[in-house]
Design an enzyme around this catalytic site. Structure first.
Site: not given
Length: 467
Positions: A292, A307, A391, A394, A434
RNA sequence: GGAGAGGUGGCGGAGCGGCUGAACGCGCCGGUCUCGAAAACCGGUUGACCUCACGGUCACGGGGGUUCGAAUCCCCCCCUCUCCGCCA
């Protein structure tokens, strides 16, 4: 992709759906283009039908005359040529009309298609309406025995926590400097037991989804073509977030893109297929590296493992019949699987019902799972973070939005011989590094060492404590 | 990277300018026969779009072109296979 027919029948639903999602798209322009498009198509088809009819009727005669023409003596030629010309005149004119109308159709289509690709899936009625992630609604909380979420880490554990950044540094689990040296900002190198923990948690999650929940393991491409990105709904919207490999400029046919989630490969598997209803639902899981760009996130979560540009993720997707009840049931099941997994890791978490403004283009409904991360959040009087949820998962429900773009359909008893677009869902099973943030921070001890969660010890050669 | 062959319905496989949305075979579904089954025989069996409907249009890997007419001829792209080279 939404259903153009549905938009035609009830434009208000889509206008409102887009507004609630804070996505701008000109519905009226689509209706206008659609109407013009259909009018032209009808005209073109009528002309073509006429042309086909005449061609069929007079074609063999033209063929015969053309044959005669070749053998005919000089004197008779002009008479035959005139006959041929007379027979060709009408269909020729119609052919010109067809091609003219075709050009007008072609002129409309790019804009119509581009706009249609941008119309978001309207959120379900029970999704909270809101502007941004700040308006997401907490559904539930879970805490492991001995953890009180109303208290601070120090009150719970009796000592002040270190952040994961401090822990990986002192325990030698991550080398950010060398990662950045090679690959730039947001890059990292997992070292020693850091790498081992990363692999252990991924393997644990992968075994969990496959062995306990019967998902089919898959390995899928992470380097894919544009149509896979479009089909899964990541393009055109997420183009900025995607690494783009310009192979076409190096002599290859098509550019390639690095996928930001295994969902692309899993959903792309059956693109352009018609699946036998009896083989639904399809339950797939993959573990893949995700890429990403994090464009536009400059300055956010710049330090640490939260991130980053490259990570690994176990992902689950379900492809099921076009039935709202079934789709909702699967959504709950997929969330249940993840709750069970996170509970087995002993991490406090909460579930959030994402509001309309946070759903993105393709989702009708989305529930996030956030783990408690003691090293995140606002600073206290001593300039130490007070902890916050972050988070980690999801779960999305998309109805047929994705399958329509992928042209992924099924057929069977319940469809009465028709082919129908499948419904699709996806959910994170576990993303690492993460998830190492809450694991390291929650499992740290007063002595600065970190216990390895019991369920992971078997995947780490029996290591019980890091440090 | 070099050389060659090829992509047609669920599968195999014909067709190589009009009679072909597609022969033939297999598979699948329905029927006849049978106590039942097998065999045999008969019928059916691609998808998308427009239309209330009648009906029409499009699609033979994808896109473009030639033609009154293209699965069939031409151009570009994609993919698969075989041989050689390189390689985890």
């Amino acid at each position: 992709m939404i259903d153009l027919k549905a938009l035609r029948d009830d434009p208000a639903r889509f206008r409102e759906g887009a507004a609630r999602k804070k996505i701008e798209v000109d519905i009226d322009r689509i209706l206008e283009l659609d109407q013009a498009h259909r009018k032209l198509m009808t005209g073109q088809e009528r002309a073509r039908a006429e042309q086909n009819k005449i061609s069929k009727a007079s074609g063999p005669e033209i063929g015969k005359l053309t044959g005669q023409l070749k053998k005919a003596p000089e004197g008779e030629r002009s008479a035959i040529e005139a006959k041929i010309a007379a027979l060709k005149a009408k269909p020729s004119e119609l052919a010109k009309q067809v091609s003219e109308l075709g050009k007008q159709v072609d002129a409309l289509e790019p804009e119509l298609n581009a706009l249609l690709m941008c119309v978001p899936m309207p959120a379900d009625a029970d999704v909270p309406v809101g502007e941004s992630s700040d308006d997401n609604v907490e559904l539930s909380q879970w805490n492991p025995p001995g953890w009180d979420s109303a208290k601070t880490f120090e009150q719970n554990k009796g000592f002040a926590p270190k952040t994961h950044l401090e822990l990986v540094e002192t325990l030698g689990l991550v080398d950010f400097e060398r990662g950045v040296k090679m690959a730039g900002s947001r890059s990292y190198v997992l070292t020693g037991l850091g790498m081992r923990l990363h692999q252990a948690v991924l393997r644990y999650a992968y075994d969990f989804i496959i062995e306990k929940h019967g998902f089919t393991p898959m390995s899928v491409p992470v380097l894919v073509r544009e149509n896979a990105m479009e089909g899964t709904g990541f393009f055109p919207d997420g183009r900025d977030q995607t690494y783009h490999i310009e192979e076409s400029t190096r002599g290859a046919g098509q550019d390639l893109f690095l996928t930001g989630t295994g969902e692309v490969g899993l959903m792309g598997l059956h693109a352009n297929e018609i699946i036998d209803e009896a083989s639904l639902p399809l339950k797939y899981a993959t573990v893949s590296t995700c890429f990403r760009r994090e464009a536009g996130a400059a300055g956010r979560d710049t330090a640490g493992l939260y991130r980053i540009h490259q990570f690994d993720k176990v992902e689950q997707v379900v492809i099921c019949k076009a039935d709202e009840g079934e789709s909702r049931t699967w959504h709950k099941k997929m969330l249940g699987i993840v709750e069970e997994l996170v509970q087995s890791l002993g991490l406090p978490y909460r579930l959030l019902h994402c509001c309309t403004g946070d759903l993105g283009v393709k989702n009708a409904d989305m529930v996030d799972l956030e783990c408690w991360m003691p090293g995140r959040g606002e600073m206290d009087a001593n300039d130490r973070p007070m902890g916050a949820y972050g988070e980690t998962h999801s779960a999305s429900r998309l109805y047929d939005f994705q399958c329509r773009r992928l042209n992924l359909r099924y057929k069977g008893e319940s469809t009465g011989g028709k082919t129908v677009f499948c419904h699709s869902l996806n959910n994170t099973v576990l993303a690492s590094p993460r998830v190492l943030v809450p694991i390291l921070e929650m499992y740290q001890q007063a002595d600065g060492r970190v216990r390895v969660p019991r369920v992971l010890q078997g995947h780490m050669g029996g290591v019980e404590v890091i440090g």
